[in-house]
Enzyme design. Sequence first.
Site, PDB file in Angstrom:
ATOM      1  N   CYS A 101       0.799  -1.231   0.000  1.00  0.00           N
ATOM      2  CA  CYS A 101       0.000   0.000   0.000  1.00  0.00           C
ATOM      3  C   CYS A 101       0.829   1.277   0.000  1.00  0.00           C
ATOM      4  O   CYS A 101       0.337   2.333  -0.390  1.00  0.00           O
ATOM      5  CB  CYS A 101      -0.933   0.011   1.205  1.00  0.00           C
ATOM      6  SG  CYS A 101      -1.701  -1.569   1.560  1.00  0.00           S
TER       7      CYS A 101
ATOM      8  N   HIS B  10      -3.376   7.873   5.807  1.00  0.00           N
ATOM      9  CA  HIS B  10      -3.487   6.574   5.142  1.00  0.00           C
ATOM     10  C   HIS B  10      -4.940   6.119   5.228  1.00  0.00           C
ATOM     11  O   HIS B  10      -5.549   5.777   4.231  1.00  0.00           O
ATOM     12  CB  HIS B  10      -2.550   5.576   5.799  1.00  0.00           C
ATOM     13  CG  HIS B  10      -2.585   4.224   5.178  1.00  0.00           C
ATOM     14  ND1 HIS B  10      -2.214   3.997   3.876  1.00  0.00           N
ATOM     15  CD2 HIS B  10      -2.952   3.015   5.678  1.00  0.00           C
ATOM     16  CE1 HIS B  10      -2.346   2.713   3.591  1.00  0.00           C
ATOM     17  NE2 HIS B  10      -2.792   2.090   4.672  1.00  0.00           N
TER      18      HIS B  10
ATOM     19  N   HIS C 250      -9.421   2.232  -1.673  1.00  0.00           N
ATOM     20  CA  HIS C 250      -7.992   2.063  -1.408  1.00  0.00           C
ATOM     21  C   HIS C 250      -7.299   1.630  -2.696  1.00  0.00           C
ATOM     22  O   HIS C 250      -7.487   0.507  -3.167  1.00  0.00           O
ATOM     23  CB  HIS C 250      -7.823   1.014  -0.295  1.00  0.00           C
ATOM     24  CG  HIS C 250      -6.416   0.854   0.165  1.00  0.00           C
ATOM     25  ND1 HIS C 250      -5.365   1.561  -0.354  1.00  0.00           N
ATOM     26  CD2 HIS C 250      -5.869   0.048   1.132  1.00  0.00           C
ATOM     27  CE1 HIS C 250      -4.246   1.214   0.252  1.00  0.00           C
ATOM     28  NE2 HIS C 250      -4.527   0.293   1.155  1.00  0.00           N
TER      29      HIS C 250
END
Length: 828
Positions: free
Chosen positions: A203, A338, A378
């Site tokens: 990520c 995040h 995401h």
Amino acid sequence: MDPQSLMKKALMELKDMRGRLESIEYRQREPIAIIGLGCRLPGGINNADAYWRALESGTDAITEVPADRWDINDYYSADPDAPGKMYCRYGGFLDSFDTFDAHLFGISQKETVNIDPQHRILLEVTWEALENASIATDVTYGSNTGVFVGISGFEHGALQFVAGDARTMNAYSGVGSGLCAASGRMSYTFGFTGPCMSVDTACSSSLVAVHLACQSLRRRECDMAIAGGVNLILIPAPNIIFSRARMLSPDGRCKTFDAGADGYVRGEGCGVVVLKRLSDAVADGDNVLALIRGSAVNQDGPSGGFTVPSGPAQGRVIRSALLDGAVDPAEVSYIEAHGTGTTLGDPIEVGALGAVFKAVKSKADPLVIGTVKTNLGHLEAAAGVAGLIKVVLSMQHGTIPPHLHFKTPNPHIDWLNLPIEVASGGRPWHGKKIAGVSSFGFSGTNAHVVLEEAPVHKRVATEITRPCHILTISAKTDESLSGLIMRYRDMLSSSSGIMVSDICHTSNVGRSHFARRSFVAGETAAELLKGLSEPTAIQLPEGRPKLAFLFTGQGRLYPGMGRGLYESSPVFRDTLTECDKILRGHMDVPLLELMYGDIPAEVLDETRYAQPVLFSLEYALYELWKSWGIEAGALLGHSIGEDVAACVSGVFSLEESMMLVTGRGRLMGETPGDGADGAIVRFSKGMETLYKDGYRMFLELGPGAALLGMGSRCVNAKTATAWFPSLREGHDDWRQILKSLGGLYMRGMDVNWSGFNAPYGYKKVQLPTYPFARRRYQIDVKFNTPETQIAPGNSNSLLGVRLSLSTGDIVFENRLTYESPDFIKQHR
């Protein structure tokens, strides 16, 4: 040496050492300028403007899994424990992920169909980012440019290597799917020679890539860097895996920092930024969008679990990034978190932010937080750069956009004692704008980048301006050229407030120049728009065009010829000024007074004046054309024009030539003559020779078009010839010369656009980007349902797919089934 001298020397050496140390420290911490960006994101977001509109309006880009990925009904189950199923029907998906302009990038169809669409999207978005930075792709070829790409997904490779028939694999299969090839193909295609790497830290991949790019620039490993990330969702297996791990939100929404946070939703997309050291960006006249002040990367190490985030590690990476940029935490007003929206991750991240900023923030001056994951999902390997671009746009617009799906604050976060506030409704962003962007990988690699708003651009003041401008537009195909002209028309029709001079300057220096070309010259946006309503376009002929300069003989001179150029072209003016200085003392009337003073027209017809005036005018025109990169392969003069041709070819110096011309003019007395005796026939022979040698373009350097008419008669106006005057009586100087410059450009002449625009201090601005002429390079994937794929003793049940790759007449289709011992049947 006496003690006082020794002390003075020591102090000077100490001062010099301190200066060198300060220089080294600055180089290590020099801000990195973001000078261009490109993005392709869910919800049809294909550029920065569309991205900002979506952010500002609070767009939720999440949809059901589209049918071109897989049939969600075959794989969905509300039961999170159902084997082979996923309990989330949603995601953030790109439009037309499988189309590509292979022709633009010079890639064959056979190779294109084997290239991971992630790589293809990276190429197009990088192209757009470079155009957004007003950097022509042909200029960067061979440059010391680095490439740093965050990429984790290998789903296309899995389809090729696991689902594919081995007999259809070819040399392109491997390089088309490898993660390393994503960055390598970018360097290869664009001709970059700096550091090049693909980064996979899950990520945090794209933000780690940005960090590495900044480090490389500061260490002088590269002079420009391309950084970003990409992610595509092609097969259902990861969704099933994440469902087993309870990572996904059942309703497909990232409800970050909310009490209802129950996981994230997957998204796909691509983001790219173009980076330079600030000092270089300023020197190059780049449009700085924002600054990267500092960045840092670290690792969780031994935390509560391999995929469990570490609050202390997150705090450390933020502090390190602030230190790297010499930024006081109190200056930071916003954090792009995040923020995946998981029950465990959100409280840990807010707690880490509190540990860093609690001492310097207050309820009256809180740290505002948000995340674009609430809009797009995401984006995994592309998540960090998507957040970074969001912050850049927010700084430019002075607004923090709304953070979605925040209704009830998460009770596991100590909101009461933390000076932190969620930007749930969006808000104006006042004062100095410094922000942080966080990105944390599930394997423990954390990244943080500190951004600052761009410094205010100060236009360079110039004494002169050009009254007329030329807008050049080109493309590789007629389809793209028409689309690009339409985009320019739309821009010019809007009240964008951009100066016409800046638009034309950027189109000239900031774009590649292709074979299909068009141009328009004018003074105002309305005039350019009118010219683009009925554009003239041309396809360049094969081979490099051959251009000859024709230097005018004595003929019709007129008062004020070239005055417009003299008043607003430094090269033209300085050349005439030099000629004027040489002639001082050799003429009773100064050259510039003859040309632009209050002198009767008939005076110019006197040979003693006409010859030095004509020579000087033609020589100044030659120097002007040369400064624009227009040089001829052959020179042909008529009468006095022969002297100019001899001078510029190096036979005589300028001073020698002018003395010769002035002396001859005095001797010829009052009768100027027209050189008709034998014309100094030989001119006709010269034209015939040029034509036989392949010259088809002729540019006259003089006050009119006398030689163009003569020349066309000499070759009987044969086809495929083009005739261009520099000046014409009764026509505006700039409009005429730009019309001829445009005609030369249309026929393939390489123009030095930087030299053309250099004296005027124009600014690079953001213009329409290239309209890709895309074709679908089909990636059809039909998955067997979990029920039909499962066979006794077979553990590879998730790999049952039908794969079809095609473009045009090229079709590769393979089936993977469990109905035969070898699993593979060739369809056609």
